[in-house]
Design a protein around this motif. Structure first.
Motif, mmCIF file in Angstrom:
data_model
loop_
_atom_site.group_PDB
_atom_site.id
_atom_site.type_symbol
_atom_site.label_atom_id
_atom_site.label_comp_id
_atom_site.label_asym_id
_atom_site.label_seq_id
_atom_site.Cartn_x
_atom_site.Cartn_y
_atom_site.Cartn_z
ATOM 1 N N PHE A 33 38.851 40.455 42.365
ATOM 2 C CA PHE A 33 37.835 39.988 42.349
ATOM 3 C C PHE A 33 37.767 38.265 42.267
ATOM 4 C CE2 PHE A 33 36.380 43.251 40.101
ATOM 5 C CZ PHE A 33 37.613 44.270 39.893
ATOM 6 N N TYR A 35 34.876 34.725 41.339
ATOM 7 C CA TYR A 35 33.581 34.306 40.349
ATOM 8 C C TYR A 35 33.827 33.152 40.494
ATOM 9 C CZ TYR A 35 34.118 39.265 37.944
ATOM 10 O OH TYR A 35 33.509 40.503 37.478
ATOM 11 N N GLN A 37 32.014 29.474 38.785
ATOM 12 C CA GLN A 37 31.430 29.633 36.998
ATOM 13 C C GLN A 37 30.576 28.001 37.611
ATOM 14 O OE1 GLN A 37 34.275 29.609 34.296
ATOM 15 N NE2 GLN A 37 32.361 28.939 32.574
ATOM 16 N N GLY A 40 28.521 24.652 32.614
ATOM 17 C CA GLY A 40 27.299 25.545 31.175
ATOM 18 C C GLY A 40 26.508 27.042 31.979
ATOM 19 N N GLN A 41 27.747 27.536 33.372
ATOM 20 C CA GLN A 41 27.039 28.595 32.996
ATOM 21 C C GLN A 41 27.990 29.586 32.808
ATOM 22 O OE1 GLN A 41 23.746 29.791 33.765
ATOM 23 N NE2 GLN A 41 23.411 26.855 33.561
ATOM 24 N N GLY A 42 27.718 31.077 32.616
ATOM 25 C CA GLY A 42 28.702 32.061 32.909
ATOM 26 C C GLY A 42 29.348 32.578 33.899
ATOM 27 N N PRO A 43 30.554 33.054 34.508
ATOM 28 C CA PRO A 43 30.945 33.417 35.777
ATOM 29 C C PRO A 43 30.130 34.173 36.544
ATOM 30 C CG PRO A 43 32.910 33.152 33.891
ATOM 31 C CD PRO A 43 31.408 33.241 33.186
ATOM 32 N N PHE A 45 29.416 36.735 39.762
ATOM 33 C CA PHE A 45 30.446 37.586 40.647
ATOM 34 C C PHE A 45 30.293 37.150 42.159
ATOM 35 C CE2 PHE A 45 32.933 40.973 42.445
ATOM 36 C CZ PHE A 45 31.585 41.939 43.517
ATOM 37 N N TYR A 48 34.272 41.400 45.609
ATOM 38 C CA TYR A 48 35.185 42.462 45.529
ATOM 39 C C TYR A 48 36.347 42.922 46.281
ATOM 40 C CZ TYR A 48 36.732 46.807 43.576
ATOM 41 O OH TYR A 48 37.703 48.062 43.027
ATOM 42 N N LEU A 91 36.923 31.646 39.986
ATOM 43 C CA LEU A 91 37.588 32.298 39.028
ATOM 44 C C LEU A 91 38.698 33.055 39.940
ATOM 45 C CD1 LEU A 91 36.237 32.143 35.964
ATOM 46 C CD2 LEU A 91 38.077 30.874 35.987
ATOM 47 N N GLN A 104 40.836 43.522 33.641
ATOM 48 C CA GLN A 104 40.497 42.270 34.737
ATOM 49 C C GLN A 104 40.941 41.420 34.144
ATOM 50 O OE1 GLN A 104 36.635 41.549 36.435
ATOM 51 N NE2 GLN A 104 36.182 43.043 36.302
ATOM 52 N N PHE A 106 42.316 36.544 34.568
ATOM 53 C CA PHE A 106 41.242 36.269 35.456
ATOM 54 C C PHE A 106 43.176 34.995 35.053
ATOM 55 C CE2 PHE A 106 37.060 36.398 35.678
ATOM 56 C CZ PHE A 106 36.369 37.711 34.858
ATOM 57 N N GLY A 107 42.594 34.231 36.872
ATOM 58 C CA GLY A 107 42.880 33.291 37.177
ATOM 59 C C GLY A 107 43.094 31.706 35.902
ATOM 60 N N PRO A 108 43.413 30.800 36.179
ATOM 61 C CA PRO A 108 42.355 29.169 35.817
ATOM 62 C C PRO A 108 41.633 28.929 36.167
ATOM 63 C CG PRO A 108 44.733 29.206 36.184
ATOM 64 C CD PRO A 108 44.558 30.672 36.840
#
Lengths: 115, 113
Positions: A33, A35, A37, A40-43, A45, A48, A91, A104, A106-108
């Motif tokens: 996946f 993503y 980000q 100030g926001q969430g990841p 999508f 995929y 991400l 899932q 996640f990478g850094p």
């Protein structure tokens, strides 16, 4: 064992430049996946893959964004003609299964700054 | 349109006390919910999840509560520890979409010694 790795970790690009972001998933993971980000926001999508097949690219914000995973392992997210609004952390996550979101990993992330 | 909302950007608690992080959602098609924890310069890591057929799930110091009628979930951390200081993301998965996650904006938790 090794987790998901991403490179580069930081990228500064001039507006209009093309960039390529790499994701090395956990070995053997079928699902991958991407993503985005924003600050100030969430990841959010983007796309995929199941093995080499891109099954969903509904989150890609424009046709300047392109992702591939030609051999079902490493994936590259390419952004053409970068714009300032593309500045974000990108991400990558991989999973052995597509049906269990807990798996899932996640990478850094790659922090992209477009000037 | 934010389908998953975390209305508190930050929360500060004392070590040993309870931390309560809240999350609201608008899409009634969501049927699976997760909490992720994120440290600076790292990717999010899975913490705890709950299916819509349950109203509570507990794992050690972490408990997630789900109120479907109110479209609200909360994460309780008891007792809070300084190492819990991080950004916490609420995420939801839609019925029939077996991979896509919708995240909230996150809440920065600071646990003071």
């Amino acid at each position: 064992g090794a987790g998901v790795s991403q490179s580069p970790r930081y990228k500064v690009a001039k507006r209009g430049q093309d960039v390529a972001l790499r994701c090395d998933p956990i070995s053997g993971h079928v699902s991958l996946f991407w993503y985005q980000q924003a600050l100030g926001q969430g990841p959010e999508f983007l796309t995929y893959f199941q093995n080499e097949a891109q099954l969903d690219k509904s989150g890609l914000p424009s046709d300047r964004f392109f992702a591939e995973r030609p051999e079902g392992s490493v994936s590259t997210l390419k952004i053409q003609r970068t714009q300032q609004e593309d500045s974000a952390v990108y991400l990558c996550a991989s999973s052995p299964f597509s049906s269990r979101p807990e798996t899932q990993y996640f990478g850094p992330g790659t922090r992209l700054l477009v000037l | 349109d934010q389908q998953v909302k975390q209305n508190s950007p930050s929360l500060s608690v004392q070590e040993g006390r309870i931390s309560i992080l809240n999350c609201d959602y608008t899409n009634s098609m969501f049927d699976y919910f997760l909490w992720y924890k994120k440290y600076p310069a790292e990717g999010p890591t899975f913490l705890i999840s709950i299916s819509s057929i349950k109203d509570k799930n507990e794992d050690g110091r972490f408990t997630v509560f789900l109120n479907k009628s109110a479209k609200h979930l909360s994460l309780h951390i008891v007792p809070s520890q300084p190492g819990d200081s991080a950004v916490y993301f609420c995420a939801a998965q839609r019925r029939g979409s077996n991979y896509k996650l919708t995240f909230g904006k996150g809440t920065l938790l600071t646990v003071n010694p």
